[in-house]
Design a protein around this motif. Structure first.
Motif, short mmCIF file in Angstrom:
data_model
loop_
_atom_site.label_atom_id
_atom_site.label_comp_id
_atom_site.label_asym_id
_atom_site.label_seq_id
_atom_site.Cartn_x
_atom_site.Cartn_y
_atom_site.Cartn_z
N ARG A 92 0.82 -1.22 0.00
CA ARG A 92 0.00 0.00 0.00
C ARG A 92 0.85 1.26 0.00
NH1 ARG A 92 -2.76 2.48 -2.55
NH2 ARG A 92 -4.54 3.67 -1.86
N SER A 96 1.12 4.60 -3.05
CA SER A 96 0.32 5.58 -2.31
C SER A 96 -0.42 6.57 -3.21
CB SER A 96 1.20 6.33 -1.31
OG SER A 96 2.26 6.99 -2.00
N ASP A 99 -5.60 5.46 -5.86
CA ASP A 99 -6.72 5.52 -4.92
C ASP A 99 -7.13 4.10 -4.48
OD1 ASP A 99 -8.87 4.42 -6.62
OD2 ASP A 99 -8.85 6.34 -7.66
N ASP A 100 -7.87 4.04 -3.39
CA ASP A 100 -8.22 2.75 -2.78
C ASP A 100 -9.02 1.84 -3.71
OD1 ASP A 100 -6.87 3.40 -0.47
OD2 ASP A 100 -8.67 4.06 0.61
N TYR A 103 -6.66 0.41 -6.28
CA TYR A 103 -5.77 -0.51 -5.59
C TYR A 103 -6.46 -1.85 -5.35
CZ TYR A 103 -2.05 -1.89 -2.38
OH TYR A 103 -1.00 -2.52 -1.77
#
Length: 135
Positions: A92, A96, A99-100, A103
């Protein structure tokens, strides 16, 4: 006597015919002199993209994974779902700027396509140059 001589004259041709039918002479012998067919070998990928199947996370793998290690490293190792989850946690901070949601798509793609229930893809050594970091 004439009939027995005629019958005796047919014995040799019939014997030769039967021998030819069960593979002891004739065309079957000619085939055995031919070179055997080469075994079927998996095709070598021509590019890194050939290793990764089409899918939603594929562009992210191709664009992101090679920043720290050879991108093809993601395709080898036959990882379990638990191992993919561990790698997801460990990576993670390395991604960085992603975005989530993206990811999650990236690791869903990897864990779906490269896991311990699927055959490991053929990965030529040149696609692993630079090494696979032990994350």
């Amino acid at each position: 006597m004439t009939d027995s001589k005629a019958l005796a004259g047919l014995v040799v041709p019939i014997a030769l015919f039967i021998a030819g039918c069960n593979g002891t002479s004739g065309p079957a012998e000619q085939q055995s002199d031919q070179a055997p067919e080469p075994p079927v070998v998996a095709a070598q990928p021509a590019s890194l993209a050939d290793i990764f199947p089409e899918g939603l996370g594929r562009p992210m793998v191709l664009d992101s994974c090679g920043a720290c290690h050879a991108a093809a490293c993601a395709a080898i190792g036959q990882r379990t779902q638990a191992r993919w989850e561990s790698l997801k946690q460990d990576h993670r901070d390395k991604l960085s700027d992603m975005d989530d949601a993206d990811y999650a798509v990236l690791f869903a793609y990897l864990s779906e396509n490269f896991n311990d229930s699927r055959p490991e893809p053929v990965v030529p050594p040149q696609f692993l140059e630079g090494g696979c970091t032990p994350f």
